[in-house]
Design a protein around this motif. Structure first.
Motif, PDB file in Angstrom:
ATOM      1  N   ALA A   1       0.834  -1.205   0.000  1.00  0.00           N
ATOM      2  CA  ALA A   1       0.000   0.000   0.000  1.00  0.00           C
ATOM      3  C   ALA A   1       0.871   1.259   0.000  1.00  0.00           C
ATOM      4  O   ALA A   1       0.550   2.250  -0.667  1.00  0.00           O
ATOM      5  CB  ALA A   1      -0.921  -0.003   1.221  1.00  0.00           C
ATOM      6  N   ASP A   2       1.980   1.217   0.730  1.00  0.00           N
ATOM      7  CA  ASP A   2       2.914   2.356   0.751  1.00  0.00           C
ATOM      8  C   ASP A   2       3.487   2.600  -0.643  1.00  0.00           C
ATOM      9  O   ASP A   2       3.682   3.748  -1.062  1.00  0.00           O
ATOM     10  CB  ASP A   2       4.048   2.107   1.741  1.00  0.00           C
ATOM     11  N   ARG A   3       3.782   1.514  -1.370  1.00  0.00           N
ATOM     12  CA  ARG A   3       4.306   1.656  -2.732  1.00  0.00           C
ATOM     13  C   ARG A   3       3.242   2.219  -3.671  1.00  0.00           C
ATOM     14  O   ARG A   3       3.541   3.024  -4.566  1.00  0.00           O
ATOM     15  CB  ARG A   3       4.786   0.295  -3.236  1.00  0.00           C
ATOM     16  N   ILE A   4       2.000   1.817  -3.482  1.00  0.00           N
ATOM     17  CA  ILE A   4       0.919   2.303  -4.332  1.00  0.00           C
ATOM     18  C   ILE A   4       0.746   3.810  -4.181  1.00  0.00           C
ATOM     19  O   ILE A   4       0.532   4.530  -5.155  1.00  0.00           O
ATOM     20  CB  ILE A   4      -0.400   1.573  -3.981  1.00  0.00           C
ATOM     21  N   HIS A   5       0.865   4.308  -2.957  1.00  0.00           N
ATOM     22  CA  HIS A   5       0.638   5.729  -2.683  1.00  0.00           C
ATOM     23  C   HIS A   5       1.898   6.583  -2.753  1.00  0.00           C
ATOM     24  O   HIS A   5       1.847   7.785  -2.505  1.00  0.00           O
ATOM     25  CB  HIS A   5       0.018   5.891  -1.280  1.00  0.00           C
ATOM     26  N   ALA A   6       3.019   5.972  -3.107  1.00  0.00           N
ATOM     27  CA  ALA A   6       4.302   6.683  -3.053  1.00  0.00           C
ATOM     28  C   ALA A   6       4.375   7.854  -4.029  1.00  0.00           C
ATOM     29  O   ALA A   6       3.785   7.836  -5.110  1.00  0.00           O
ATOM     30  CB  ALA A   6       5.433   5.705  -3.325  1.00  0.00           C
ATOM     31  N   LYS A   7       5.109   8.860  -3.617  1.00  0.00           N
ATOM     32  CA  LYS A   7       5.341  10.052  -4.433  1.00  0.00           C
ATOM     33  C   LYS A   7       6.754  10.006  -5.027  1.00  0.00           C
ATOM     34  O   LYS A   7       7.627   9.299  -4.519  1.00  0.00           O
ATOM     35  CB  LYS A   7       5.193  11.317  -3.579  1.00  0.00           C
ATOM     36  N   PRO A   8       7.004  10.766  -6.095  1.00  0.00           N
ATOM     37  CA  PRO A   8       8.355  10.810  -6.669  1.00  0.00           C
ATOM     38  C   PRO A   8       9.406  11.167  -5.636  1.00  0.00           C
ATOM     39  O   PRO A   8       9.131  11.874  -4.663  1.00  0.00           O
ATOM     40  CB  PRO A   8       8.222  11.899  -7.743  1.00  0.00           C
ATOM     41  N   SER A   9      10.617  10.650  -5.861  1.00  0.00           N
ATOM     42  CA  SER A   9      11.795  10.903  -5.009  1.00  0.00           C
ATOM     43  C   SER A   9      11.715  10.226  -3.647  1.00  0.00           C
ATOM     44  O   SER A   9      12.407  10.624  -2.707  1.00  0.00           O
ATOM     45  CB  SER A   9      12.035  12.417  -4.829  1.00  0.00           C
TER      46      SER A   9
ATOM     47  N   GLN B   1      17.807  13.937 -27.552  1.00  0.00           N
ATOM     48  CA  GLN B   1      16.878  14.848 -28.218  1.00  0.00           C
ATOM     49  C   GLN B   1      15.525  14.849 -27.521  1.00  0.00           C
ATOM     50  O   GLN B   1      14.907  15.899 -27.321  1.00  0.00           O
ATOM     51  CB  GLN B   1      16.712  14.449 -29.695  1.00  0.00           C
ATOM     52  N   ALA B   2      15.062  13.655 -27.123  1.00  0.00           N
ATOM     53  CA  ALA B   2      13.770  13.535 -26.425  1.00  0.00           C
ATOM     54  C   ALA B   2      13.800  14.269 -25.094  1.00  0.00           C
ATOM     55  O   ALA B   2      12.836  14.958 -24.715  1.00  0.00           O
ATOM     56  CB  ALA B   2      13.412  12.069 -26.222  1.00  0.00           C
ATOM     57  N   PHE B   3      14.911  14.159 -24.375  1.00  0.00           N
ATOM     58  CA  PHE B   3      15.042  14.857 -23.101  1.00  0.00           C
ATOM     59  C   PHE B   3      15.049  16.374 -23.308  1.00  0.00           C
ATOM     60  O   PHE B   3      14.440  17.118 -22.534  1.00  0.00           O
ATOM     61  CB  PHE B   3      16.328  14.410 -22.383  1.00  0.00           C
ATOM     62  N   LYS B   4      15.712  16.795 -24.347  1.00  0.00           N
ATOM     63  CA  LYS B   4      15.782  18.219 -24.638  1.00  0.00           C
ATOM     64  C   LYS B   4      14.401  18.778 -24.954  1.00  0.00           C
ATOM     65  O   LYS B   4      14.013  19.849 -24.456  1.00  0.00           O
ATOM     66  CB  LYS B   4      16.732  18.460 -25.813  1.00  0.00           C
ATOM     67  N   GLU B   5      13.642  18.060 -25.785  1.00  0.00           N
ATOM     68  CA  GLU B   5      12.325  18.535 -26.196  1.00  0.00           C
ATOM     69  C   GLU B   5      11.305  18.525 -25.059  1.00  0.00           C
ATOM     70  O   GLU B   5      10.338  19.283 -25.079  1.00  0.00           O
ATOM     71  CB  GLU B   5      11.817  17.696 -27.372  1.00  0.00           C
ATOM     72  N   THR B   6      11.509  17.646 -24.077  1.00  0.00           N
ATOM     73  CA  THR B   6      10.580  17.600 -22.931  1.00  0.00           C
ATOM     74  C   THR B   6      11.097  18.425 -21.749  1.00  0.00           C
ATOM     75  O   THR B   6      10.460  18.468 -20.703  1.00  0.00           O
ATOM     76  CB  THR B   6      10.360  16.148 -22.473  1.00  0.00           C
ATOM     77  N   ASN B   7      12.261  19.043 -21.938  1.00  0.00           N
ATOM     78  CA  ASN B   7      12.842  19.905 -20.907  1.00  0.00           C
ATOM     79  C   ASN B   7      13.098  19.139 -19.604  1.00  0.00           C
ATOM     80  O   ASN B   7      12.854  19.642 -18.510  1.00  0.00           O
ATOM     81  CB  ASN B   7      11.917  21.104 -20.631  1.00  0.00           C
ATOM     82  N   ILE B   8      13.585  17.894 -19.751  1.00  0.00           N
ATOM     83  CA  ILE B   8      13.942  17.073 -18.593  1.00  0.00           C
ATOM     84  C   ILE B   8      15.466  16.950 -18.545  1.00  0.00           C
ATOM     85  O   ILE B   8      16.102  16.611 -19.544  1.00  0.00           O
ATOM     86  CB  ILE B   8      13.292  15.668 -18.673  1.00  0.00           C
ATOM     87  N   ASP B   9      16.037  17.252 -17.402  1.00  0.00           N
ATOM     88  CA  ASP B   9      17.483  17.212 -17.234  1.00  0.00           C
ATOM     89  C   ASP B   9      18.016  15.793 -17.448  1.00  0.00           C
ATOM     90  O   ASP B   9      17.492  14.831 -16.890  1.00  0.00           O
ATOM     91  CB  ASP B   9      17.838  17.685 -15.806  1.00  0.00           C
ATOM     92  N   LEU B  10      19.085  15.671 -18.225  1.00  0.00           N
ATOM     93  CA  LEU B  10      19.685  14.367 -18.525  1.00  0.00           C
ATOM     94  C   LEU B  10      20.252  13.672 -17.281  1.00  0.00           C
ATOM     95  O   LEU B  10      20.455  12.453 -17.291  1.00  0.00           O
ATOM     96  CB  LEU B  10      20.803  14.536 -19.557  1.00  0.00           C
ATOM     97  N   MET B  11      20.502  14.414 -16.236  1.00  0.00           N
ATOM     98  CA  MET B  11      21.101  13.828 -15.033  1.00  0.00           C
ATOM     99  C   MET B  11      20.061  13.301 -14.050  1.00  0.00           C
ATOM    100  O   MET B  11      20.406  12.732 -13.010  1.00  0.00           O
ATOM    101  CB  MET B  11      21.989  14.870 -14.320  1.00  0.00           C
ATOM    102  N   ARG B  12      18.785  13.474 -14.371  1.00  0.00           N
ATOM    103  CA  ARG B  12      17.751  13.010 -13.432  1.00  0.00           C
ATOM    104  C   ARG B  12      17.615  11.494 -13.454  1.00  0.00           C
ATOM    105  O   ARG B  12      17.884  10.836 -14.454  1.00  0.00           O
ATOM    106  CB  ARG B  12      16.413  13.676 -13.752  1.00  0.00           C
ATOM    107  N   ARG B  13      17.165  10.949 -12.323  1.00  0.00           N
ATOM    108  CA  ARG B  13      16.888   9.527 -12.214  1.00  0.00           C
ATOM    109  C   ARG B  13      15.386   9.296 -12.343  1.00  0.00           C
ATOM    110  O   ARG B  13      14.583  10.191 -12.069  1.00  0.00           O
ATOM    111  CB  ARG B  13      17.400   8.984 -10.875  1.00  0.00           C
ATOM    112  N   GLY B  14      15.025   8.070 -12.706  1.00  0.00           N
ATOM    113  CA  GLY B  14      13.617   7.745 -12.933  1.00  0.00           C
ATOM    114  C   GLY B  14      12.734   7.998 -11.727  1.00  0.00           C
ATOM    115  O   GLY B  14      11.592   8.436 -11.865  1.00  0.00           O
TER     116      GLY B  14
END
Length: 280
Positions: free
Chosen positions: A150-158, A246-259
Protein backbone atom coordinates in the motif's frame (compact mmCIF):
# COMPACT_ATOMS: atom_id res chain seq x y z
CA UNK A 1 -17.52 -13.82 16.78
CA UNK A 2 -15.78 -14.03 13.41
CA UNK A 3 -12.70 -15.60 15.01
CA UNK A 4 -14.79 -18.27 16.69
CA UNK A 5 -16.81 -18.98 13.52
CA UNK A 6 -13.72 -19.39 11.37
CA UNK A 7 -12.01 -21.73 13.85
CA UNK A 8 -15.22 -23.75 14.11
CA UNK A 9 -15.45 -24.13 10.32
CA UNK A 10 -11.74 -25.00 10.00
CA UNK A 11 -12.06 -27.64 12.75
CA UNK A 12 -15.35 -29.09 11.48
CA UNK A 13 -14.05 -29.66 7.97
CA UNK A 14 -10.54 -30.59 9.19
CA UNK A 15 -9.15 -27.95 6.84
CA UNK A 16 -5.38 -27.55 6.70
CA UNK A 17 -3.83 -24.24 5.69
CA UNK A 18 -1.53 -24.37 2.68
CA UNK A 19 1.52 -22.21 3.33
CA UNK A 20 2.43 -21.87 -0.37
CA UNK A 21 -0.99 -20.29 -1.04
CA UNK A 22 -0.41 -17.60 1.58
CA UNK A 23 -3.74 -18.26 3.27
CA UNK A 24 -4.70 -15.83 6.06
CA UNK A 25 -8.46 -15.87 6.63
CA UNK A 26 -10.12 -12.65 7.80
CA UNK A 27 -11.87 -13.27 11.13
CA UNK A 28 -12.74 -9.84 12.52
CA UNK A 29 -16.39 -8.91 11.93
CA UNK A 30 -15.75 -5.15 12.13
CA UNK A 31 -12.99 -5.36 9.52
CA UNK A 32 -15.25 -7.41 7.26
CA UNK A 33 -17.96 -4.77 7.66
CA UNK A 34 -15.49 -1.97 6.89
CA UNK A 35 -14.23 -3.78 3.79
CA UNK A 36 -17.75 -4.33 2.44
CA UNK A 37 -18.75 -0.73 3.16
CA UNK A 38 -15.49 0.55 1.67
CA UNK A 39 -16.21 -1.33 -1.54
CA UNK A 40 -19.53 0.58 -1.75
CA UNK A 41 -21.46 -2.52 -2.85
CA UNK A 42 -25.08 -2.02 -3.87
CA UNK A 43 -27.93 -4.28 -4.97
CA UNK A 44 -27.11 -3.45 -8.62
CA UNK A 45 -23.51 -4.69 -8.39
CA UNK A 46 -22.01 -7.87 -9.73
CA UNK A 47 -19.05 -8.67 -7.47
CA UNK A 48 -16.09 -10.88 -8.28
CA UNK A 49 -14.29 -12.03 -5.13
CA UNK A 50 -10.78 -13.45 -5.39
CA UNK A 51 -9.79 -15.91 -2.65
CA UNK A 52 -12.97 -16.28 -0.54
CA UNK A 53 -11.37 -18.55 2.10
CA UNK A 54 -14.15 -20.12 4.17
CA UNK A 55 -16.65 -17.48 3.07
CA UNK A 56 -16.88 -15.03 5.98
CA UNK A 57 -16.41 -11.98 3.75
CA UNK A 58 -18.35 -13.60 0.91
CA UNK A 59 -21.42 -14.01 3.10
CA UNK A 60 -21.56 -10.29 3.88
CA UNK A 61 -21.04 -9.32 0.22
CA UNK A 62 -23.84 -11.68 -0.83
CA UNK A 63 -26.27 -9.84 1.47
CA UNK A 64 -25.70 -6.59 -0.45
CA UNK A 65 -24.78 -7.50 -4.03
CA UNK A 66 -26.93 -8.60 -6.94
CA UNK A 67 -24.60 -11.54 -7.54
CA UNK A 68 -21.20 -12.77 -6.37
CA UNK A 69 -18.79 -14.98 -8.28
CA UNK A 70 -15.93 -16.20 -6.09
CA UNK A 71 -12.68 -17.52 -7.56
CA UNK A 72 -10.85 -20.06 -5.41
CA UNK A 73 -7.78 -22.10 -6.33
CA UNK A 74 -7.68 -24.42 -3.28
CA UNK A 75 -9.74 -27.53 -4.06
CA UNK A 76 -10.10 -28.29 -0.34
CA UNK A 77 -12.08 -25.07 0.14
CA UNK A 78 -14.60 -25.79 -2.64
CA UNK A 79 -16.86 -28.21 -0.68
CA UNK A 80 -16.63 -25.95 2.39
CA UNK A 81 -17.78 -22.89 0.45
CA UNK A 82 -20.53 -24.81 -1.34
CA UNK A 83 -21.90 -26.02 1.99
CA UNK A 84 -21.46 -22.82 4.00
CA UNK A 85 -23.03 -20.57 1.35
CA UNK A 86 -25.71 -22.91 -0.03
CA UNK A 87 -28.49 -20.66 1.28
CA UNK A 88 -27.61 -17.93 -1.24
CA UNK A 89 -29.03 -18.25 -4.74
CA UNK A 90 -26.93 -15.29 -5.96
CA UNK A 91 -23.64 -17.13 -5.37
CA UNK A 92 -21.41 -18.78 -7.96
CA UNK A 93 -18.13 -20.53 -7.21
CA UNK A 94 -15.31 -20.93 -9.74
CA UNK A 95 -12.45 -23.33 -9.00
CA UNK A 96 -9.63 -21.71 -10.99
CA UNK A 97 -6.38 -19.77 -10.71
CA UNK A 98 -7.12 -16.03 -10.47
CA UNK A 99 -3.86 -15.29 -12.32
CA UNK A 100 -4.87 -17.34 -15.36
CA UNK A 101 -8.61 -16.83 -15.64
CA UNK A 102 -10.28 -14.76 -18.37
CA UNK A 103 -12.30 -12.25 -16.35
CA UNK A 104 -14.34 -11.30 -19.42
CA UNK A 105 -15.84 -14.80 -19.36
CA UNK A 106 -16.98 -14.20 -15.79
CA UNK A 107 -18.19 -10.64 -16.39
CA UNK A 108 -20.22 -11.58 -19.47
CA UNK A 109 -23.01 -9.04 -20.00
CA UNK A 110 -22.74 -7.49 -16.53
CA UNK A 111 -22.29 -3.70 -16.52
CA UNK A 112 -21.77 -2.76 -12.85
CA UNK A 113 -18.79 -4.86 -11.85
CA UNK A 114 -16.70 -4.56 -8.70
CA UNK A 115 -13.85 -6.73 -7.48
CA UNK A 116 -13.11 -7.55 -3.86
CA UNK A 117 -10.19 -9.58 -2.53
CA UNK A 118 -8.29 -10.49 0.60
CA UNK A 119 -5.16 -11.16 -1.41
CA UNK A 120 -2.27 -13.41 -0.39
CA UNK A 121 0.75 -11.13 -0.14
CA UNK A 122 2.71 -12.93 -2.85
CA UNK A 123 -0.18 -12.45 -5.30
CA UNK A 124 -0.89 -8.78 -4.69
CA UNK A 125 1.20 -7.12 -7.39
CA UNK A 126 0.65 -9.71 -10.17
CA UNK A 127 -3.13 -9.79 -9.60
CA UNK A 128 -3.47 -5.99 -9.60
CA UNK A 129 -1.26 -5.72 -12.70
CA UNK A 130 -3.25 -8.41 -14.51
CA UNK A 131 -6.59 -6.78 -13.71
CA UNK A 132 -5.48 -3.31 -14.79
CA UNK A 133 -3.45 -4.25 -17.86
CA UNK A 134 -6.18 -6.64 -18.99
CA UNK A 135 -8.53 -3.69 -19.65
CA UNK A 136 -11.36 -5.51 -17.90
CA UNK A 137 -14.50 -3.43 -17.48
CA UNK A 138 -14.88 -3.01 -13.72
CA UNK A 139 -15.64 0.04 -11.58
CA UNK A 140 -13.39 -0.65 -8.61
CA UNK A 141 -11.06 -3.08 -6.92
CA UNK A 142 -11.17 -3.16 -3.11
CA UNK A 143 -8.36 -5.23 -1.67
CA UNK A 144 -6.72 -6.23 1.57
CA UNK A 145 -2.98 -5.99 0.98
CA UNK A 146 0.29 -5.84 2.89
CA UNK A 147 0.97 -2.36 4.27
CA UNK A 148 4.32 -2.28 2.48
CA UNK A 149 2.55 -2.68 -0.90
CA UNK A 150 0.00 0.00 0.00
CA UNK A 151 2.91 2.36 0.75
CA UNK A 152 4.31 1.66 -2.73
CA UNK A 153 0.92 2.30 -4.33
CA UNK A 154 0.64 5.73 -2.68
CA UNK A 155 4.30 6.68 -3.05
CA UNK A 156 5.34 10.05 -4.43
CA UNK A 157 8.35 10.81 -6.67
CA UNK A 158 11.79 10.90 -5.01
CA UNK A 159 10.84 8.38 -2.30
CA UNK A 160 12.26 4.86 -1.98
CA UNK A 161 8.75 3.34 -2.25
CA UNK A 162 8.01 5.07 -5.57
CA UNK A 163 8.24 2.71 -8.53
CA UNK A 164 6.54 0.90 -11.40
CA UNK A 165 3.57 -0.20 -9.27
CA UNK A 166 2.93 3.38 -8.10
CA UNK A 167 2.78 4.58 -11.72
CA UNK A 168 0.73 1.64 -13.02
CA UNK A 169 -2.01 2.35 -10.49
CA UNK A 170 -1.81 6.14 -10.93
CA UNK A 171 -2.27 5.62 -14.66
CA UNK A 172 -5.49 3.66 -14.30
CA UNK A 173 -7.00 4.57 -10.89
CA UNK A 174 -7.82 6.93 -8.09
CA UNK A 175 -7.07 5.35 -4.71
CA UNK A 176 -8.41 5.66 -1.18
CA UNK A 177 -7.26 3.92 2.00
CA UNK A 178 -10.14 2.52 4.02
CA UNK A 179 -8.28 1.33 7.11
CA UNK A 180 -5.28 -0.42 8.63
CA UNK A 181 -5.78 -4.02 9.77
CA UNK A 182 -3.53 -5.58 12.45
CA UNK A 183 -2.35 -9.23 12.36
CA UNK A 184 -4.81 -10.19 15.13
CA UNK A 185 -7.67 -9.95 12.60
CA UNK A 186 -6.49 -13.02 10.66
CA UNK A 187 -6.21 -16.77 11.09
CA UNK A 188 -3.38 -17.68 11.01
CA UNK A 189 -1.85 -14.35 11.92
CA UNK A 190 0.58 -12.72 9.45
CA UNK A 191 3.67 -10.95 10.77
CA UNK A 192 2.81 -7.50 9.39
CA UNK A 193 -0.04 -4.99 9.26
CA UNK A 194 -2.41 -4.96 6.30
CA UNK A 195 -4.31 -2.16 4.59
CA UNK A 196 -7.71 -2.13 2.92
CA UNK A 197 -7.45 0.04 -0.18
CA UNK A 198 -9.97 0.88 -2.88
CA UNK A 199 -8.81 1.43 -6.46
CA UNK A 200 -11.46 3.29 -8.44
CA UNK A 201 -11.00 2.81 -12.18
CA UNK A 202 -10.72 6.09 -14.09
CA UNK A 203 -12.94 6.55 -17.15
CA UNK A 204 -9.74 7.13 -19.13
CA UNK A 205 -6.05 6.88 -18.17
CA UNK A 206 -4.65 9.75 -16.12
CA UNK A 207 -2.23 10.80 -18.85
CA UNK A 208 -2.43 10.55 -22.62
CA UNK A 209 0.26 8.39 -24.22
CA UNK A 210 0.75 7.45 -27.86
CA UNK A 211 2.21 4.03 -27.14
CA UNK A 212 1.26 2.36 -23.84
CA UNK A 213 3.68 -0.52 -24.33
CA UNK A 214 6.60 1.89 -24.75
CA UNK A 215 5.38 4.06 -21.85
CA UNK A 216 5.50 1.14 -19.42
CA UNK A 217 8.77 -0.19 -20.85
CA UNK A 218 10.38 3.18 -20.16
CA UNK A 219 9.00 3.16 -16.61
CA UNK A 220 10.23 -0.37 -15.91
CA UNK A 221 13.68 0.34 -17.36
CA UNK A 222 13.96 3.50 -15.28
CA UNK A 223 13.35 1.63 -12.03
CA UNK A 224 15.30 -1.51 -12.89
CA UNK A 225 18.43 0.63 -12.65
CA UNK A 226 17.43 3.11 -9.96
CA UNK A 227 20.97 4.35 -9.32
CA UNK A 228 21.59 5.25 -12.94
CA UNK A 229 20.53 8.42 -14.68
CA UNK A 230 17.54 8.02 -16.99
CA UNK A 231 19.47 8.03 -20.29
CA UNK A 232 21.66 5.16 -19.02
CA UNK A 233 18.61 3.26 -17.83
CA UNK A 234 16.91 3.63 -21.21
CA UNK A 235 19.85 2.31 -23.25
CA UNK A 236 18.53 -1.24 -22.85
CA UNK A 237 15.50 -0.31 -24.97
CA UNK A 238 17.71 -0.01 -28.05
CA UNK A 239 17.32 3.69 -28.80
CA UNK A 240 20.35 5.69 -29.89
CA UNK A 241 22.06 8.08 -27.50
CA UNK A 242 21.25 10.95 -29.87
CA UNK A 243 17.53 10.11 -29.96
CA UNK A 244 17.30 9.85 -26.18
CA UNK A 245 19.13 13.14 -25.68
CA UNK A 246 16.88 14.85 -28.22
CA UNK A 247 13.77 13.54 -26.43
CA UNK A 248 15.04 14.86 -23.10
CA UNK A 249 15.78 18.22 -24.64
CA UNK A 250 12.33 18.54 -26.20
CA UNK A 251 10.58 17.60 -22.93
CA UNK A 252 12.84 19.91 -20.91
CA UNK A 253 13.94 17.07 -18.59
CA UNK A 254 17.48 17.21 -17.23
CA UNK A 255 19.68 14.37 -18.52
CA UNK A 256 21.10 13.83 -15.03
CA UNK A 257 17.75 13.01 -13.43
CA UNK A 258 16.89 9.53 -12.21
CA UNK A 259 13.62 7.75 -12.93
CA UNK A 260 12.45 7.92 -9.32
CA UNK A 261 12.26 11.74 -9.58
CA UNK A 262 9.87 11.85 -12.56
CA UNK A 263 6.11 12.35 -12.21
CA UNK A 264 3.67 10.33 -14.31
CA UNK A 265 3.12 13.41 -16.49
CA UNK A 266 6.87 13.66 -17.18
CA UNK A 267 7.09 9.96 -18.03
CA UNK A 268 4.19 10.43 -20.48
CA UNK A 269 5.85 13.41 -22.18
CA UNK A 270 9.15 11.57 -22.45
CA UNK A 271 7.52 8.40 -23.83
CA UNK A 272 5.53 10.38 -26.41
CA UNK A 273 8.64 12.24 -27.58
CA UNK A 274 10.71 9.06 -27.88
CA UNK A 275 7.84 7.41 -29.78
CA UNK A 276 7.53 10.33 -32.22
CA UNK A 277 11.27 10.65 -32.79
CA UNK A 278 11.71 6.90 -33.35
CA UNK A 279 8.93 6.89 -35.96
CA UNK A 280 10.30 9.83 -37.98
Amino acid sequence: MGDYRTKEIVDRYKFRFTKTLGQNFLVDDKVIEDLVNGAEITSQDFVIEIGPGVGNLTREILKKAKKVTAIEIDRDLIPILEEELKEFDNFQLVHKDALKIDYNEIIGEETKVKLVANLPYYLTTPIIARLLNGKYDFESLTVMIQKEVADRIHAKPSTKEYGSLSLLIQYYCDTSVIRTVPPTCFLPRPKVDSIIIRLHRLSKPRVEVNNEELFFKIIRSSFNMRRKTLPNGLKVLGFSKELIEQAFKETNIDLMRRGETLSIEEFAMLANNIDELSNN
